[in-house]
Design an enzyme around this catalytic site. Structure first.
Site, mmCIF file in Angstrom:
data_model
loop_
_atom_site.group_PDB
_atom_site.id
_atom_site.type_symbol
_atom_site.label_atom_id
_atom_site.label_comp_id
_atom_site.label_asym_id
_atom_site.label_seq_id
_atom_site.Cartn_x
_atom_site.Cartn_y
_atom_site.Cartn_z
ATOM 1 C CD GLU A 76 -2.112 1.801 0.390
ATOM 2 O OE1 GLU A 76 -3.363 1.088 0.130
ATOM 3 O OE2 GLU A 76 -2.151 2.947 0.421
ATOM 4 C CB THR A 92 -21.627 8.027 2.582
ATOM 5 O OG1 THR A 92 -20.414 9.373 2.240
ATOM 6 C CG2 THR A 92 -22.493 8.286 3.184
ATOM 7 C CB ALA A 126 -24.284 4.828 0.282
ATOM 8 C CG HIS A 186 -20.063 6.596 -6.951
ATOM 9 N ND1 HIS A 186 -21.448 6.791 -6.367
ATOM 10 C CD2 HIS A 186 -19.213 6.391 -5.170
ATOM 11 C CE1 HIS A 186 -21.150 6.343 -5.684
ATOM 12 N NE2 HIS A 186 -20.181 6.439 -4.893
ATOM 13 C CB THR A 196 -18.002 0.444 -2.355
ATOM 14 O OG1 THR A 196 -17.344 1.385 -2.724
ATOM 15 C CG2 THR A 196 -16.727 -0.112 -1.501
HETATM 16 P P1 FAD Z 1 -9.257 2.604 -2.799
HETATM 17 O O1 FAD Z 1 -10.478 1.808 -1.507
HETATM 18 O O2 FAD Z 1 -9.567 3.873 -3.449
HETATM 19 O O3 FAD Z 1 -7.610 2.089 -2.498
HETATM 20 C C1 FAD Z 1 -7.193 1.917 -3.516
HETATM 21 C C2 FAD Z 1 -5.707 2.119 -2.304
HETATM 22 O O4 FAD Z 1 -4.526 1.642 -3.588
HETATM 23 C C3 FAD Z 1 -5.622 3.163 -2.380
HETATM 24 O O5 FAD Z 1 -5.585 3.480 -0.694
HETATM 25 C C4 FAD Z 1 -4.367 3.477 -2.536
HETATM 26 O O6 FAD Z 1 -3.485 4.454 -1.627
HETATM 27 C C5 FAD Z 1 -3.323 2.185 -2.950
HETATM 28 N N1 FAD Z 1 -2.944 2.059 -4.431
HETATM 29 C C6 FAD Z 1 -2.978 3.212 -5.606
HETATM 30 N N2 FAD Z 1 -1.582 2.629 -6.725
HETATM 31 C C7 FAD Z 1 -0.824 2.323 -5.265
HETATM 32 C C8 FAD Z 1 0.313 1.679 -5.298
HETATM 33 N N3 FAD Z 1 0.634 1.731 -7.030
HETATM 34 N N4 FAD Z 1 1.230 1.169 -5.331
HETATM 35 C C9 FAD Z 1 0.779 0.833 -3.707
HETATM 36 N N5 FAD Z 1 -0.707 1.225 -3.869
HETATM 37 C C10 FAD Z 1 -1.587 1.598 -4.330
HETATM 38 N N6 FAD Z 1 -18.298 3.930 -1.889
HETATM 39 C C11 FAD Z 1 -19.649 3.843 -1.648
HETATM 40 O O7 FAD Z 1 -20.144 2.597 -2.317
HETATM 41 N N7 FAD Z 1 -20.666 4.373 -0.852
HETATM 42 C C12 FAD Z 1 -20.817 5.722 -0.634
HETATM 43 O O8 FAD Z 1 -21.681 6.169 0.335
HETATM 44 C C13 FAD Z 1 -18.870 5.912 -0.495
HETATM 45 N N8 FAD Z 1 -19.029 7.494 0.505
HETATM 46 C C14 FAD Z 1 -18.115 7.860 -0.166
HETATM 47 C C15 FAD Z 1 -17.829 8.847 0.974
HETATM 48 C C16 FAD Z 1 -15.939 9.869 0.715
HETATM 49 C C17 FAD Z 1 -16.295 10.953 0.773
HETATM 50 C C18 FAD Z 1 -15.467 9.037 -0.353
HETATM 51 C C19 FAD Z 1 -14.336 9.611 0.158
HETATM 52 C C20 FAD Z 1 -15.526 7.838 -1.163
HETATM 53 C C21 FAD Z 1 -16.872 6.987 -1.241
HETATM 54 N N9 FAD Z 1 -17.286 6.223 -1.683
HETATM 55 C C22 FAD Z 1 -18.373 5.325 -1.665
HETATM 56 C C23 FAD Z 1 -16.640 5.625 -2.805
HETATM 57 C C24 FAD Z 1 -15.476 4.300 -1.832
HETATM 58 O O9 FAD Z 1 -14.771 5.129 -0.506
HETATM 59 C C25 FAD Z 1 -14.676 3.642 -3.070
HETATM 60 O O10 FAD Z 1 -15.753 2.911 -3.855
HETATM 61 C C26 FAD Z 1 -13.640 2.531 -3.106
HETATM 62 O O11 FAD Z 1 -13.030 2.790 -1.426
HETATM 63 C C27 FAD Z 1 -13.360 1.893 -3.378
HETATM 64 O O12 FAD Z 1 -12.287 0.701 -3.052
HETATM 65 P P2 FAD Z 1 -11.219 0.302 -3.840
HETATM 66 O O13 FAD Z 1 -10.796 -0.654 -3.162
HETATM 67 O O14 FAD Z 1 -11.786 -0.536 -4.753
HETATM 68 O O15 FAD Z 1 -10.011 0.963 -3.530
#
Ligand code: FAD
Length: 518
Positions: A48, A139, A141, A448, A494
């Site tokens: 990470e 959030t 949801a 999103h 998500t």
């Molecule tokens: P992420 O959670 O973005 O995680 C990806 C990780 O990969 C990050 O920690 C990043 O640092 C790491 N990374 C990137 N590149 C590299 C690399 N080259 N090497 C090592 N590490 C790396 N979604 C919903 O469905 N419902 C909601 O209500 C909602 N509300 C939200 C409200 C806010 C304020 C925010 C900020 C987001 C919200 N979201 C919501 C979106 C939701 O958080 C994301 O859809 C979800 O976190 C995506 O998950 P992920 O694991 O795919 O990516």
């Protein structure tokens, strides 16, 4: 779980693993959890780029009661350009803001490349760089996709969504007794439910949150997805502050990954037959590009959900209701209701009873009576909406610089105009507007964004991976997160991203089983 967080600065990264996971958000965490449950002999290394900002690792910063400590965790998540100490710590602060580049605590915006001349771009697309990813700030949801949002070539989607709900700790009851939530739902139901199938009726929003025995709310982050199964797994290693620079692929087969230790600056080769890239929908294709894995659909069909918000004050509520459970002091909103997407009503309605009015109001405000409506639309998908990467320029992490090409089509503009009327009509079912007309957020603000590594049933050039997330033509390379979702969704993605990660993790578990039983 062993974590290489404290052994710095001379820590030694592992040399080999059975599975490497890049990114510690909910998608990466889902892989770690399912593999910990099903393949206890597998050596799993998660890298990470960001630091650990909360305890347990990956937990939601809203669970940090102390404001200054929470602010520190948010700033530490904001990657190369953290805000200053005076910045907001409340993600709901800008609920009704018309900022050109809406920003939320714990995230950071693209420094450049977010809009090309003559295009709409994604000025509000943002990232989080911390253990737990954006789900340390979200959030929570977790609605299920419905009708055309669903992926018709994933036959076991409902079972995968069940698993996603289990991993995220989704509950439809944790906030159901919030002040006036039943009244909000009853009023909306009278206007919406008559022509809808039961699963698309107005209902309490399923949320990734639970209450402690004392009644405090605990928001799920990646820590809940990891669960004790991952934390207790002695063969799982979390390496924070480590950047995946390049996946090593030889003759279409994954051999490992080059990892930059962000503390020492050294590049370390980690050999592994399986690499899962779960690095969000913009940085996942970035890492593939940096690795020379460039299928034609890479970065394309980029889509974010155009979003409109509006606020009303509930009409005809005389007094604070009795018998409601008091919220813990650290929640930003109370009741959350859901008007599900249907093909006939192509908006996903998220209805939140706000702690505070988005605009100053006269007199006392009855708890639960200020309601924020957020209508998310499904984007008109275009191959030309894409993130491109520069072979020469680099971003702040030294990875290929991004250039976003993104336009709203005529149909998107019509959808947004219709959504504005629809949100006003929904507001009228509840009460009277506060703060004027609905506001259309800048593209990217929903956070999103998805589609850039989309899955497909066959390798016909319009997808990057198969229905298990394995990249076409590259054995052992998996992609995960919202980027794999191939449909135009309006609902928060998500849960769907995590459900699809479950399918990928199970595929890897079966492959590892086959290898070890030989
Ligand atoms: P992420 O959670 O973005 O995680 C990806 C990780 O990969 C990050 O920690 C990043 O640092 C790491 N990374 C990137 N590149 C590299 C690399 N080259 N090497 C090592 N590490 C790396 N979604 C919903 O469905 N419902 C909601 O209500 C909602 N509300 C939200 C409200 C806010 C304020 C925010 C900020 C987001 C919200 N979201 C919501 C979106 C939701 O958080 C994301 O859809 C979800 O976190 C995506 O998950 P992920 O694991 O795919 O990516």
């Amino acid at each position: 779980m062993s974590s290489l967080s404290d052994a710095a600065p001379e820590r030694r990264l592992p040399d080999s693993a059975d599975v490497v996971i890049v990114g510690s958000g909910p998608a990466g965490a889902a892989y770690a959890r399912i593999l910990s449950e099903t393949s206890p002999a597998a050596r799993i290394v998660m890298i990470e780029v960001g630091p650990i900002v909360s305890d347990p690792p990956g937990s939601h910063v809203k669970n940090i009661a102390d404001n200054a400590e929470r602010a520190r965790a948010q700033r530490a998540s904001e990657g190369p350009r953290p805000q200053d100490d005076a910045a907001s710590t409340n993600t709901m602060d800008d609920y009704a803001s018309d900022a050109a580049r809406l920003w939320r605590p714990g995230t950071y915006l693209l420094a450049s490349g977010y809009r090309q001349p003559g295009e709409d771009g994604l000025p509000a697309a943002a990232f989080s760089s911390n253990v737990g990813g954006m789900a340390a700030h979200w959030t929570g949801a977790c609605p299920r996709p419905g009708q055309s949002e669903r992926i018709d070539f994933v036959p076991d989607l409902d079972e995968l969504l069940d698993e996603g709900e289990r991993l995220l700790g989704v509950s439809a009851t944790a906030l159901a007794d919030a002040p006036l939530a039943d009244e909000v739902q009853a009023r909306l139901a009278r206007g919406f439910d008559a022509d809808r199938p039961a699963d698309r009726h107005v209902q309490t929003m399923p949320l990734a949150v639970h209450r402690t025995a004392e009644g405090n709310l605990v928001w799920s982050g990646a820590d809940v997805v990891f669960g004790e199964e991952t934390r207790a797994n002695p063969l799982f290693t979390l390496v924070p502050e480590a950047l995946g620079r390049r996946v090593i692929v030889e003759d279409g087969v994954v051999r490992g990954i080059d990892v930059e230790d962000r503390r020492s600056g050294e590049i370390h080769r980690l050999t592994s037959p399986v690499v899962v890239v779960a690095a969000d929908s913009l940085r996942t294709p970035q890492l593939l590009f940096a690795s020379g894995v460039t299928p034609p659909a890479l970065g394309r069909y980029l889509n974010d959900q155009p979003q409109i918000v509006h606020a009303v004050r509930l009409r005809d509520v005389e007094d604070a209701p009795t018998g409601s459970t008091a919220d813990s002091a650290i929640t930003a909103q109370s009741g959350v209701s859901w008007v599900p997407f249907t093909d006939d009503y192509p908006y996903h309605g998220q209805v939140m009873q706000l702690d505070a009015s988005p605009v100053p109001l006269e007199g006392d405000v009855i708890p639960g009576s200020i309601v924020g409506l957020g209508w998310f639309c499904a984007k008109d998908l275009q191959e030309s909406d894409r993130v491109e990467f520069s072979p020469d320029d680099v971003d702040e992490y030294g990875m290929p610089a991004m250039r976003i090409h993104y336009t709203l089509t005529e149909r998107d503009h019509r959808t947004l105009a219709d959504a504005a009327e629809a949100i006003i009509a929904a507001g009228e079912l509840l009460g009277d507007p506060v703060g004027g007309d609905p506001i259309t957020f800048p593209p990217g603000a929903s956070l999103h964004y998805q589609g850039t590594v989309r899955m497909g049933e066959v390798d016909d050039g319009t997808s990057v991976c198969d229905p298990h997330g394995e990249v076409w033509g590259t054995r052992g390379l998996f992609v995960a997160g919202n980027g794999v979702i191939p449909t135009a969704t309006a609902c928060n993605p998500t849960l769907t991203g995590v459900a699809l990660a479950v399918a990928g993790a199970r595929r890897i578990a079966r492959t590892l089983d086959a290898l070890t039983s030989k």
